[in-house]
Write a protein that holds these residues in place. Structure first.
Motif, PDB file in Angstrom:
ATOM      1  N   UNK A  50     -18.646  35.496  15.579  1.00  0.00           N
ATOM      2  CA  UNK A  50     -17.781  34.880  16.565  1.00  0.00           C
ATOM      3  C   UNK A  50     -16.646  34.198  15.818  1.00  0.00           C
ATOM      4  N   UNK A  51     -15.430  34.504  16.201  1.00  0.00           N
ATOM      5  CA  UNK A  51     -14.266  33.864  15.591  1.00  0.00           C
ATOM      6  C   UNK A  51     -13.614  32.982  16.644  1.00  0.00           C
ATOM      7  N   UNK A  52     -13.092  31.872  16.179  1.00  0.00           N
ATOM      8  CA  UNK A  52     -12.446  30.921  17.074  1.00  0.00           C
ATOM      9  C   UNK A  52     -10.980  30.776  16.694  1.00  0.00           C
ATOM     10  N   UNK A  53     -10.160  30.665  17.717  1.00  0.00           N
ATOM     11  CA  UNK A  53      -8.725  30.450  17.535  1.00  0.00           C
ATOM     12  C   UNK A  53      -8.321  29.275  18.397  1.00  0.00           C
ATOM     13  N   UNK A  54      -7.504  28.426  17.847  1.00  0.00           N
ATOM     14  CA  UNK A  54      -6.950  27.311  18.601  1.00  0.00           C
ATOM     15  C   UNK A  54      -5.440  27.439  18.529  1.00  0.00           C
ATOM     16  N   UNK A  55      -4.837  27.469  19.699  1.00  0.00           N
ATOM     17  CA  UNK A  55      -3.390  27.648  19.799  1.00  0.00           C
ATOM     18  C   UNK A  55      -2.933  28.873  19.006  1.00  0.00           C
ATOM     19  N   UNK A  56      -3.717  29.940  19.086  1.00  0.00           N
ATOM     20  CA  UNK A  56      -3.368  31.208  18.445  1.00  0.00           C
ATOM     21  C   UNK A  56      -3.633  31.287  16.958  1.00  0.00           C
TER      22      UNK A  56
END
Length: 117
Positions: A50-56
């Motif tokens: 699972x990868x997470x992105x915040x504000x792209x």
């Protein structure tokens, strides 16, 4: 302006350069080859990443190995949460792995149930 929350999804091959670069900037030795191996294990069904992105921007990752190498987990068929890097970017507090309880967790990816345990 509305602030978008974090985006969490399965690892895609195109994510690997950003992951390797983020850790390189932190001075950590996490080469792209590590994430390429994770991606192939995901393709073969032995691991989900699972990868997470915040504000792209890449914020971190978490892996789930469906068959643990830790004997008590393996014998009880308990998946093992591995990986880290979930605190790379400001605002990633909600993604901390200690907030995931493996006995009750459901991994919901892009709107569909992938695995439960």
């Amino acid at each position: 302006m509305t602030r978008a929350g974090p985006l969490i999804r399965l690892l895609e091959k195109g994510d690997i350069p950003a992951m390797a670069q983020a850790f390189k900037e932190l001075g950590w030795n996490k080469p792209a080859s590590q994430y390429e191996r994770y991606f192939m294990e995901q393709v073969h069904g032995t691991r989900n990443v699972l990868v997470a992105f915040i504000e792209g921007k890449f914020a971190g990752y978490l892996t789930i190995c469906w068959s643990s190498t830790y004997p008590p987990f393996y014998e009880a068929k308990i998946p093992e949460r591995r990986g880290h890097g979930l605190r790379l970017r400001r605002g990633a507090k909600a993604l901390r792995p200690e907030r995931l309880h493996p006995r009750r967790a459901r991994i919901v990816l892009q709107g569909s149930l992938s695995q439960t345990w």
